[in-house]
Design a protein around this motif. Sequence first.
Motif, mmCIF file in Angstrom:
data_model
loop_
_atom_site.group_PDB
_atom_site.id
_atom_site.type_symbol
_atom_site.label_atom_id
_atom_site.label_comp_id
_atom_site.label_asym_id
_atom_site.label_seq_id
_atom_site.Cartn_x
_atom_site.Cartn_y
_atom_site.Cartn_z
ATOM 1 N N THR A 192 0.834 -1.203 0.000
ATOM 2 C CA THR A 192 0.000 0.000 0.000
ATOM 3 C C THR A 192 0.868 1.252 0.000
ATOM 4 O O THR A 192 1.776 1.374 0.827
ATOM 5 C CB THR A 192 -0.939 0.023 1.216
ATOM 6 N N LEU A 193 0.575 2.151 -0.944
ATOM 7 C CA LEU A 193 1.224 3.463 -0.996
ATOM 8 C C LEU A 193 0.224 4.528 -0.583
ATOM 9 O O LEU A 193 -0.926 4.522 -1.035
ATOM 10 C CB LEU A 193 1.729 3.779 -2.411
ATOM 11 N N SER A 194 0.639 5.457 0.275
ATOM 12 C CA SER A 194 -0.185 6.596 0.672
ATOM 13 C C SER A 194 0.301 7.819 -0.089
ATOM 14 O O SER A 194 1.442 8.250 0.068
ATOM 15 C CB SER A 194 -0.095 6.825 2.182
ATOM 16 N N ILE A 195 -0.582 8.378 -0.951
ATOM 17 C CA ILE A 195 -0.233 9.523 -1.803
ATOM 18 C C ILE A 195 -0.963 10.753 -1.277
ATOM 19 O O ILE A 195 -2.191 10.742 -1.126
ATOM 20 C CB ILE A 195 -0.638 9.259 -3.265
ATOM 21 N N THR A 196 -0.236 11.829 -0.995
ATOM 22 C CA THR A 196 -0.820 13.051 -0.454
ATOM 23 C C THR A 196 -0.533 14.220 -1.391
ATOM 24 O O THR A 196 0.620 14.459 -1.753
ATOM 25 C CB THR A 196 -0.260 13.365 0.945
ATOM 26 N N ILE A 197 -1.615 14.928 -1.772
ATOM 27 C CA ILE A 197 -1.503 16.172 -2.530
ATOM 28 C C ILE A 197 -1.796 17.311 -1.566
ATOM 29 O O ILE A 197 -2.836 17.325 -0.907
ATOM 30 C CB ILE A 197 -2.494 16.225 -3.705
ATOM 31 N N SER A 198 -0.906 18.278 -1.463
ATOM 32 C CA SER A 198 -1.097 19.408 -0.560
ATOM 33 C C SER A 198 -0.686 20.689 -1.262
ATOM 34 O O SER A 198 0.104 20.673 -2.208
ATOM 35 C CB SER A 198 -0.287 19.219 0.726
ATOM 36 N N GLY A 199 -1.242 21.795 -0.778
ATOM 37 C CA GLY A 199 -0.881 23.082 -1.353
ATOM 38 C C GLY A 199 -2.048 24.039 -1.366
ATOM 39 O O GLY A 199 -3.061 23.838 -0.693
ATOM 40 N N LYS A 200 -1.929 25.092 -2.157
ATOM 41 C CA LYS A 200 -2.943 26.139 -2.244
ATOM 42 C C LYS A 200 -3.753 25.934 -3.511
ATOM 43 O O LYS A 200 -3.258 26.127 -4.613
ATOM 44 C CB LYS A 200 -2.280 27.512 -2.246
ATOM 45 N N GLY A 201 -5.012 25.516 -3.353
ATOM 46 C CA GLY A 201 -5.874 25.251 -4.490
ATOM 47 C C GLY A 201 -7.065 24.422 -4.076
ATOM 48 O O GLY A 201 -7.121 23.892 -2.956
ATOM 49 N N ASN A 202 -8.042 24.291 -4.966
ATOM 50 C CA ASN A 202 -9.258 23.552 -4.667
ATOM 51 C C ASN A 202 -9.034 22.061 -4.895
ATOM 52 O O ASN A 202 -8.766 21.633 -6.017
ATOM 53 C CB ASN A 202 -10.399 24.059 -5.550
ATOM 54 N N LEU A 203 -9.176 21.270 -3.819
ATOM 55 C CA LEU A 203 -8.983 19.820 -3.907
ATOM 56 C C LEU A 203 -10.256 19.065 -3.588
ATOM 57 O O LEU A 203 -10.208 17.864 -3.285
ATOM 58 C CB LEU A 203 -7.867 19.376 -2.957
ATOM 59 N N ASP A 204 -11.419 19.737 -3.613
ATOM 60 C CA ASP A 204 -12.671 19.048 -3.340
ATOM 61 C C ASP A 204 -12.973 18.020 -4.415
ATOM 62 O O ASP A 204 -13.644 17.026 -4.160
ATOM 63 C CB ASP A 204 -13.810 20.066 -3.240
ATOM 64 N N THR A 205 -12.525 18.247 -5.628
ATOM 65 C CA THR A 205 -12.592 17.240 -6.685
ATOM 66 C C THR A 205 -11.166 16.811 -7.002
ATOM 67 O O THR A 205 -10.424 17.534 -7.665
ATOM 68 C CB THR A 205 -13.258 17.805 -7.946
ATOM 69 N N PRO A 206 -10.701 15.650 -6.491
ATOM 70 C CA PRO A 206 -9.297 15.261 -6.643
ATOM 71 C C PRO A 206 -8.911 15.126 -8.109
ATOM 72 O O PRO A 206 -9.650 14.528 -8.904
ATOM 73 C CB PRO A 206 -9.217 13.913 -5.918
#
Length: 457
Positions: A192-206
């Motif tokens: 299992t890999l855990s992938i995280t996207i972070s930053g300034k922007g809209n992530l409600d729709t990945p």
Amino acid sequence: MFTRLRFWLLPLMLALLASNARAANTGTPSGSKLFIESSLDNARPWVGQEVRLTWTLFFSGTAPQIEDKSQPEHPGIWAREITPENYIDSTPVSKNGVLFRKAVIKQLRLVPLQSGKLAVTNYRLRCLVPQSGEASLDSRNDIESILTAPPALLQARALPKPAPADFSGAVGRFALTVSPENSTVHAGEPLTLSITISGKGNLDTPPPLTVMLPEGLRREASATPSAPSAKGAASSISTRLTLVAAKEGVFRFVPVKLTAFDPETSRYETIASNRIAINVIAGQAATTSAPPQPPLSAVMPPAADTDPLDAVIRPIIVSMAVAVLALIFGLHLRYIERHKRAGVQQKTSEAANPSRPAATSAPATPAKADRKSPRSLRNELYEALKKAGVRNPAGLTSKELGVQLKEKRVKEQTIAEVTELLSAIDHALYAPGEASPEKLETMNRNAARIIAELLKL
């Protein structure tokens, strides 16, 4: 009517601060000046770029009680409200030489879905200001004002063309991090890999991610992304990806890439995750296999000769065990027979000497009915008012309710008692702490009497 206080704690918070401002500026009259301002942190966003809209209430004098009168309209714009508890506050401010207090009452996250001129309009706020100039839970004499916020205008810019073929649709400045559940696995086992996207922007729709795997690793399954979390202007979202190794070896690779449009540089940028290393070793079945076992006849030792003493003792032990079981069974049968005999004797005795009927006990004193809660009392009172001909009593102010009751020729005293009871119920529901039993008893008694009078109409 009395359920309209959506932010009932806000007036209590603002009233203390507003009273301090009046004490420090006694030369300013304590009027009820109210107005709303709309402000955007970016009026010229790119399509898909998230911006923040803030509505601020300015007031002087006593802090008003507020509720939304209408929701804003925003065609062509995705919008979501920020949790109010994160920003409700009050601070002093000067406007054109007049001292006001201001409070942020609502904030929206906006994302334009198309280019051109877009607007957020028709947000209206209902304010109730105490006529006496002092904050109170009794709203019968409050002055009502309906405020309309100025339109918030956006000039959305279209994204540059042509867009890269692998453009994910994400707009913002992001970072990618990948962390494996284990760095060493057996061949054929899931990883299992855990992938995280972070930053300034809209992530409600990945955004869709490009997964790059070396030969020998394959993608097995991907779980649903978790709900995005926000902290200030930054947000993040995580996804779990399942891989399976088909062969042994050490795999060093960059698993994920994302192409997004960066509003700060006005360019499409491709970001890559960190490099990881996975060590795949031989499967568990191969590592735990043992050499062939010799035949059972070669492993088992020859049977020992039977001990003569054991041949004598074993029958004795078996006989004793059988005797104990027989004794237990006999005692059980004797107990059952004695129990049946006692039952027959009791029935015979009852037939010979019929018992006298028991004396009829006096009726128990009815227990005192439980007190009804303030919320139940309010609902029953609303139903009685509806039966009396009042339309939608829950949506009326005290003044409007009094007018309708007068039209039904209800006595002035009864009207005053109805509004006083509703005010007491509101105080019990929204004031800190719990109402005393005596106060609840009084409200129950008054409610029963008033409801009976209304039902006679």
